[in-house]
Design a protein around this motif. Sequence first.
Motif, PDB file in Angstrom:
ATOM      1  N   ARG A 165      17.611 -28.653  21.013  1.00  0.00           N
ATOM      2  CA  ARG A 165      18.183 -27.411  20.482  1.00  0.00           C
ATOM      3  C   ARG A 165      18.843 -26.590  21.582  1.00  0.00           C
ATOM      4  NH1 ARG A 165      13.733 -25.611  15.892  1.00  0.00           N
ATOM      5  NH2 ARG A 165      14.197 -27.352  14.497  1.00  0.00           N
ATOM      6  N   ILE A 166      18.278 -26.592  22.769  1.00  0.00           N
ATOM      7  CA  ILE A 166      18.886 -25.881  23.899  1.00  0.00           C
ATOM      8  C   ILE A 166      20.232 -26.510  24.239  1.00  0.00           C
ATOM      9  CG2 ILE A 166      18.683 -25.432  26.379  1.00  0.00           C
ATOM     10  CD1 ILE A 166      15.640 -25.018  25.881  1.00  0.00           C
ATOM     11  N   LYS A 167      20.272 -27.845  24.315  1.00  0.00           N
ATOM     12  CA  LYS A 167      21.532 -28.538  24.612  1.00  0.00           C
ATOM     13  C   LYS A 167      22.583 -28.225  23.552  1.00  0.00           C
ATOM     14  CE  LYS A 167      19.418 -32.473  26.941  1.00  0.00           C
ATOM     15  NZ  LYS A 167      19.057 -33.893  26.807  1.00  0.00           N
ATOM     16  N   LYS A 168      22.169 -28.253  22.274  1.00  0.00           N
ATOM     17  CA  LYS A 168      23.099 -27.985  21.178  1.00  0.00           C
ATOM     18  C   LYS A 168      23.626 -26.554  21.253  1.00  0.00           C
ATOM     19  CE  LYS A 168      23.467 -28.243  16.147  1.00  0.00           C
ATOM     20  NZ  LYS A 168      22.754 -28.537  14.894  1.00  0.00           N
ATOM     21  N   SER A 169      22.749 -25.602  21.574  1.00  0.00           N
ATOM     22  CA  SER A 169      23.195 -24.209  21.641  1.00  0.00           C
ATOM     23  C   SER A 169      24.139 -23.971  22.817  1.00  0.00           C
ATOM     24  CB  SER A 169      22.001 -23.259  21.736  1.00  0.00           C
ATOM     25  OG  SER A 169      21.348 -23.373  22.978  1.00  0.00           O
ATOM     26  N   LYS A 170      23.923 -24.684  23.930  1.00  0.00           N
ATOM     27  CA  LYS A 170      24.809 -24.526  25.089  1.00  0.00           C
ATOM     28  C   LYS A 170      26.178 -25.140  24.823  1.00  0.00           C
ATOM     29  CE  LYS A 170      21.330 -24.015  28.663  1.00  0.00           C
ATOM     30  NZ  LYS A 170      20.704 -24.564  29.866  1.00  0.00           N
ATOM     31  N   SER A 171      26.211 -26.235  24.089  1.00  0.00           N
ATOM     32  CA  SER A 171      27.487 -26.885  23.822  1.00  0.00           C
ATOM     33  C   SER A 171      28.210 -26.278  22.616  1.00  0.00           C
ATOM     34  CB  SER A 171      27.295 -28.390  23.617  1.00  0.00           C
ATOM     35  OG  SER A 171      26.486 -28.639  22.488  1.00  0.00           O
ATOM     36  N   ASN A 172      27.491 -25.477  21.802  1.00  0.00           N
ATOM     37  CA  ASN A 172      28.090 -24.835  20.625  1.00  0.00           C
ATOM     38  C   ASN A 172      27.615 -23.386  20.522  1.00  0.00           C
ATOM     39  OD1 ASN A 172      29.350 -27.290  19.282  1.00  0.00           O
ATOM     40  ND2 ASN A 172      27.220 -27.939  19.444  1.00  0.00           N
ATOM     41  N   PRO A 173      27.971 -22.528  21.476  1.00  0.00           N
ATOM     42  CA  PRO A 173      27.456 -21.157  21.460  1.00  0.00           C
ATOM     43  C   PRO A 173      27.863 -20.359  20.220  1.00  0.00           C
ATOM     44  CG  PRO A 173      29.151 -21.404  23.132  1.00  0.00           C
ATOM     45  CD  PRO A 173      28.861 -22.770  22.594  1.00  0.00           C
ATOM     46  N   GLU A 174      28.929 -20.772  19.562  1.00  0.00           N
ATOM     47  CA  GLU A 174      29.365 -20.067  18.352  1.00  0.00           C
ATOM     48  C   GLU A 174      28.368 -20.209  17.195  1.00  0.00           C
ATOM     49  OE1 GLU A 174      30.895 -24.237  18.022  1.00  0.00           O
ATOM     50  OE2 GLU A 174      30.816 -22.778  19.628  1.00  0.00           O
ATOM     51  N   LEU A 175      27.470 -21.189  17.302  1.00  0.00           N
ATOM     52  CA  LEU A 175      26.464 -21.384  16.257  1.00  0.00           C
ATOM     53  C   LEU A 175      25.284 -20.421  16.387  1.00  0.00           C
ATOM     54  CD1 LEU A 175      26.282 -25.290  16.186  1.00  0.00           C
ATOM     55  CD2 LEU A 175      27.535 -23.783  14.641  1.00  0.00           C
ATOM     56  N   ILE A 176      25.178 -19.769  17.517  1.00  0.00           N
ATOM     57  CA  ILE A 176      24.050 -18.885  17.779  1.00  0.00           C
ATOM     58  C   ILE A 176      24.274 -17.541  17.093  1.00  0.00           C
ATOM     59  CG2 ILE A 176      22.694 -17.720  19.576  1.00  0.00           C
ATOM     60  CD1 ILE A 176      22.476 -20.781  19.570  1.00  0.00           C
ATOM     61  N   GLN A 177      23.213 -17.054  16.409  1.00  0.00           N
ATOM     62  CA  GLN A 177      23.245 -15.737  15.794  1.00  0.00           C
ATOM     63  C   GLN A 177      22.138 -14.895  16.406  1.00  0.00           C
ATOM     64  OE1 GLN A 177      22.776 -15.911  11.566  1.00  0.00           O
ATOM     65  NE2 GLN A 177      24.679 -17.002  11.231  1.00  0.00           N
ATOM     66  N   ASP A 178      22.387 -13.595  16.493  1.00  0.00           N
ATOM     67  CA  ASP A 178      21.303 -12.748  16.959  1.00  0.00           C
ATOM     68  C   ASP A 178      20.309 -12.573  15.813  1.00  0.00           C
ATOM     69  OD1 ASP A 178      22.106 -10.599  15.250  1.00  0.00           O
ATOM     70  OD2 ASP A 178      23.400  -9.799  16.788  1.00  0.00           O
ATOM     71  N   TRP A 179      19.118 -12.103  16.149  1.00  0.00           N
ATOM     72  CA  TRP A 179      18.045 -12.032  15.152  1.00  0.00           C
ATOM     73  C   TRP A 179      18.425 -11.131  13.977  1.00  0.00           C
ATOM     74  CZ3 TRP A 179      14.634 -14.359  12.682  1.00  0.00           C
ATOM     75  CH2 TRP A 179      13.738 -13.685  11.863  1.00  0.00           C
ATOM     76  N   GLU A 180      19.088 -10.019  14.239  1.00  0.00           N
ATOM     77  CA  GLU A 180      19.441  -9.097  13.158  1.00  0.00           C
ATOM     78  C   GLU A 180      20.330  -9.776  12.121  1.00  0.00           C
ATOM     79  OE1 GLU A 180      21.516  -4.781  12.808  1.00  0.00           O
ATOM     80  OE2 GLU A 180      20.114  -5.090  14.478  1.00  0.00           O
ATOM     81  N   ALA A 181      21.337 -10.495  12.590  1.00  0.00           N
ATOM     82  CA  ALA A 181      22.238 -11.190  11.679  1.00  0.00           C
ATOM     83  C   ALA A 181      21.515 -12.314  10.934  1.00  0.00           C
ATOM     84  CB  ALA A 181      23.428 -11.755  12.447  1.00  0.00           C
ATOM     85  N   ALA A 182      20.689 -13.055  11.643  1.00  0.00           N
ATOM     86  CA  ALA A 182      19.963 -14.157  11.012  1.00  0.00           C
ATOM     87  C   ALA A 182      18.977 -13.644   9.965  1.00  0.00           C
ATOM     88  CB  ALA A 182      19.230 -14.968  12.075  1.00  0.00           C
ATOM     89  N   SER A 183      18.261 -12.550  10.271  1.00  0.00           N
ATOM     90  CA  SER A 183      17.285 -12.033   9.314  1.00  0.00           C
ATOM     91  C   SER A 183      17.971 -11.482   8.074  1.00  0.00           C
ATOM     92  CB  SER A 183      16.385 -10.984   9.970  1.00  0.00           C
ATOM     93  OG  SER A 183      17.121  -9.846  10.341  1.00  0.00           O
ATOM     94  N   LYS A 184      19.162 -10.859   8.223  1.00  0.00           N
ATOM     95  CA  LYS A 184      19.912 -10.383   7.050  1.00  0.00           C
ATOM     96  C   LYS A 184      20.300 -11.563   6.173  1.00  0.00           C
ATOM     97  CE  LYS A 184      21.898  -6.170   8.948  1.00  0.00           C
ATOM     98  NZ  LYS A 184      23.142  -5.515   9.418  1.00  0.00           N
ATOM     99  N   LYS A 185      20.725 -12.645   6.808  1.00  0.00           N
ATOM    100  CA  LYS A 185      21.134 -13.839   6.058  1.00  0.00           C
ATOM    101  C   LYS A 185      19.934 -14.445   5.317  1.00  0.00           C
ATOM    102  CE  LYS A 185      23.720 -18.109   6.825  1.00  0.00           C
ATOM    103  NZ  LYS A 185      24.382 -18.951   7.834  1.00  0.00           N
ATOM    104  N   LEU A 186      18.756 -14.428   5.927  1.00  0.00           N
ATOM    105  CA  LEU A 186      17.566 -14.960   5.280  1.00  0.00           C
ATOM    106  C   LEU A 186      17.127 -14.115   4.084  1.00  0.00           C
ATOM    107  CD1 LEU A 186      15.476 -15.972   8.412  1.00  0.00           C
ATOM    108  CD2 LEU A 186      16.529 -17.524   6.752  1.00  0.00           C
ATOM    109  N   ARG A 187      17.337 -12.810   4.169  1.00  0.00           N
ATOM    110  CA  ARG A 187      16.926 -11.906   3.094  1.00  0.00           C
ATOM    111  C   ARG A 187      17.868 -11.967   1.888  1.00  0.00           C
ATOM    112  NH1 ARG A 187      16.207  -7.087   7.107  1.00  0.00           N
ATOM    113  NH2 ARG A 187      14.421  -7.863   8.249  1.00  0.00           N
ATOM    114  N   ALA A 188      19.091 -12.426   2.106  1.00  0.00           N
ATOM    115  CA  ALA A 188      20.089 -12.446   1.032  1.00  0.00           C
ATOM    116  C   ALA A 188      19.799 -13.510   0.008  1.00  0.00           C
ATOM    117  CB  ALA A 188      21.474 -12.652   1.610  1.00  0.00           C
TER     118      ALA A 188
END
Length: 71
Positions: free
Chosen positions: A48-71
């Motif tokens: 997962r670390i390798k994937k996040s380094k090679s695709n930083p656009e896939l990373i979301q901050d916690w606030e954005a991710a938690s909003k998406k989970l609540r929707a």
Amino acid sequence: MIAIELSLRQLMDAVRQLSPSEKLELNEMIWKDDVAIPLEHQTLVSERIKKSKSNPELIQDWEAASKKLRA
């Protein structure tokens, strides 16, 4: 060594009465033993670390991710 039998609830109530420094000391005592992390978990995290380094656009901050989970 003195053995005292406490229920989990009694133990939790006793811990709540400790000072912050005593709680830290208790925490350190509990976790001082080596906690072996299974190789499968280590591998998964490394991948997962390798994937996040090679695709930083896939990373979301916690606030954005938690909003998406609540929707």
